[in-house]
Design a protein around this motif. Structure first.
Motif, short mmCIF file in Angstrom:
data_model
loop_
_atom_site.label_atom_id
_atom_site.label_comp_id
_atom_site.label_asym_id
_atom_site.label_seq_id
_atom_site.Cartn_x
_atom_site.Cartn_y
_atom_site.Cartn_z
N MET A 37 0.85 -1.17 0.00
CA MET A 37 0.00 0.00 0.00
C MET A 37 0.89 1.24 0.00
N ASN A 38 0.59 2.17 -0.88
CA ASN A 38 1.39 3.39 -0.93
C ASN A 38 0.75 4.49 -0.07
N ILE A 39 1.43 5.61 0.03
CA ILE A 39 1.00 6.72 0.89
C ILE A 39 -0.39 7.23 0.48
N GLU A 40 -0.62 7.38 -0.81
CA GLU A 40 -1.90 7.90 -1.28
C GLU A 40 -3.05 6.97 -0.90
N GLN A 41 -2.83 5.66 -1.02
CA GLN A 41 -3.87 4.70 -0.66
C GLN A 41 -4.15 4.73 0.85
N LEU A 42 -3.09 4.80 1.62
CA LEU A 42 -3.25 4.88 3.07
C LEU A 42 -3.99 6.15 3.46
N GLN A 43 -3.62 7.26 2.83
CA GLN A 43 -4.28 8.52 3.12
C GLN A 43 -5.78 8.44 2.80
N LYS A 44 -6.10 7.82 1.67
CA LYS A 44 -7.51 7.68 1.28
C LYS A 44 -8.27 6.82 2.30
N LEU A 45 -7.66 5.72 2.73
CA LEU A 45 -8.30 4.87 3.74
C LEU A 45 -8.54 5.61 5.05
N LEU A 46 -7.54 6.39 5.47
CA LEU A 46 -7.68 7.16 6.71
C LEU A 46 -8.76 8.22 6.58
N GLN A 47 -8.85 8.87 5.42
CA GLN A 47 -9.90 9.87 5.20
C GLN A 47 -11.28 9.22 5.24
N GLU A 48 -11.40 8.04 4.63
CA GLU A 48 -12.68 7.33 4.66
C GLU A 48 -13.04 6.93 6.09
N LEU A 49 -12.06 6.43 6.83
CA LEU A 49 -12.29 6.08 8.23
C LEU A 49 -12.71 7.31 9.02
N GLY A 50 -12.01 8.43 8.81
CA GLY A 50 -12.35 9.67 9.50
C GLY A 50 -13.77 10.12 9.21
N SER A 51 -14.19 10.05 7.95
CA SER A 51 -15.56 10.43 7.57
C SER A 51 -16.58 9.52 8.24
N HIS A 52 -16.28 8.22 8.26
CA HIS A 52 -17.19 7.26 8.88
C HIS A 52 -17.31 7.53 10.39
N LEU A 53 -16.18 7.70 11.06
CA LEU A 53 -16.19 7.95 12.50
C LEU A 53 -16.89 9.27 12.83
N ASP A 54 -16.67 10.28 11.99
CA ASP A 54 -17.31 11.59 12.19
C ASP A 54 -18.83 11.44 12.09
N LYS A 55 -19.28 10.67 11.12
CA LYS A 55 -20.72 10.44 10.95
C LYS A 55 -21.30 9.75 12.19
N LYS B 143 -24.53 9.79 17.20
CA LYS B 143 -24.63 9.39 18.60
C LYS B 143 -24.62 10.57 19.57
N TRP B 144 -23.74 11.55 19.33
CA TRP B 144 -23.51 12.61 20.31
C TRP B 144 -23.79 14.02 19.77
N ASN B 145 -24.12 14.14 18.48
CA ASN B 145 -24.32 15.44 17.84
C ASN B 145 -23.08 16.33 17.99
N ARG B 146 -21.93 15.76 17.68
CA ARG B 146 -20.67 16.51 17.75
C ARG B 146 -19.72 16.03 16.67
N SER B 147 -18.76 16.86 16.37
CA SER B 147 -17.69 16.53 15.43
C SER B 147 -16.38 16.77 16.15
N LEU B 148 -15.52 15.74 16.18
CA LEU B 148 -14.27 15.82 16.92
C LEU B 148 -13.08 15.64 15.98
N PRO B 149 -11.89 16.05 16.40
CA PRO B 149 -10.70 15.75 15.62
C PRO B 149 -10.52 14.24 15.47
N PHE B 150 -9.85 13.85 14.43
CA PHE B 150 -9.67 12.43 14.09
C PHE B 150 -9.13 11.60 15.25
#
Length: 192
Positions: free
Chosen positions: A1-19, A24-31
């Motif tokens: 896995m290269n840096i761009e792929q890892l970055q994309k996975l982390l961004q997707e995870l961040g979006s999912h966790l933010d949702k 659940k809590w009606n808040r948005s937190l740092p990653f």
């Protein structure tokens, strides 16, 4: 896995966790706050049951925290001289609690030692946002320290202290039913 792929996975995870946080809590937190559990961090630090501490809080030295205490984001807990925080406290965002200072060391060209003194915060205390507690201070049980206050002297139990330096301006009164009353000495209620 290269840096761009890892970055994309982390961004997707961040979006999912933010949702999930918003649902659940009606808040948005740092990653990092979405990745880590505040209660697990407190447990790993040996803090009391049901206590939480944000991932971005700094903890140094010997810090003891009781149960059911909330330690807000961007706080600094300096236990290099020994720090105790009781049960059922709220340590608000940006609070800094110190147990040492380097003033004498610096002004003496490094000849004087670092000064360390134990700092204690009792149980059932509220420490307002951005307050600073100096080394060697004891804050008694059931006390309130106002926003942006600088506490450099002991505060008795059931006190309301505000300002820079903090001064006791009133008393907390709690009746047998748990009703709380703020009794200000000058009969004016300050903005908090």
């Amino acid at each position: 896995m290269n840096i761009e792929q890892l970055q994309k996975l982390l961004q997707e995870l961040g979006s999912h966790l933010d949702k999930l946080q918003k649902e659940k809590w009606n808040r948005s937190l740092p990653f990092d706050e979405e990745l880590f559990d505040r209660w697990e961090r407190a447990k790993s630090l040996g803090f009391g049951e049901k206590t939480s501490i944000y991932q971005n809080s700094l903890v140094y030295g010997d810090v003891v925290v009781g149960r059911d205490t909330w330690i807000g984001p961007f706080t600094l807990l300096d236990g290099s001289g020994g720090l105790e925080i009781g049960d059922n406290c709220s340590i608000s965002s940006g609070v800094q609690i110190y147990t040492h200072d380097t003033v004498a060391k610096r002004v003496s060209d490094g000849k004087a030692p670092i000064i360390r003194e134990q700092t204690k915060i009792g149980s059932s205390c509220y420490i307002g946002p951005m307050a600073i507690i100096a080394k060697g201070v004891t804050i008694g049980n059931n006390s309130i320290v106002g926003t942006l206050s600088y506490v450099n002297k002991d505060i008795p139990s059931y006190s309301i202290a505000v300002g820079t330096p903090a001064k006791v301006i009133g008393k907390v009164e709690i009746d047998e039913n748990g009703e709380v009353k703020y009794n200000y000495f000058n009969k004016e209620t300050p903005n908090e």
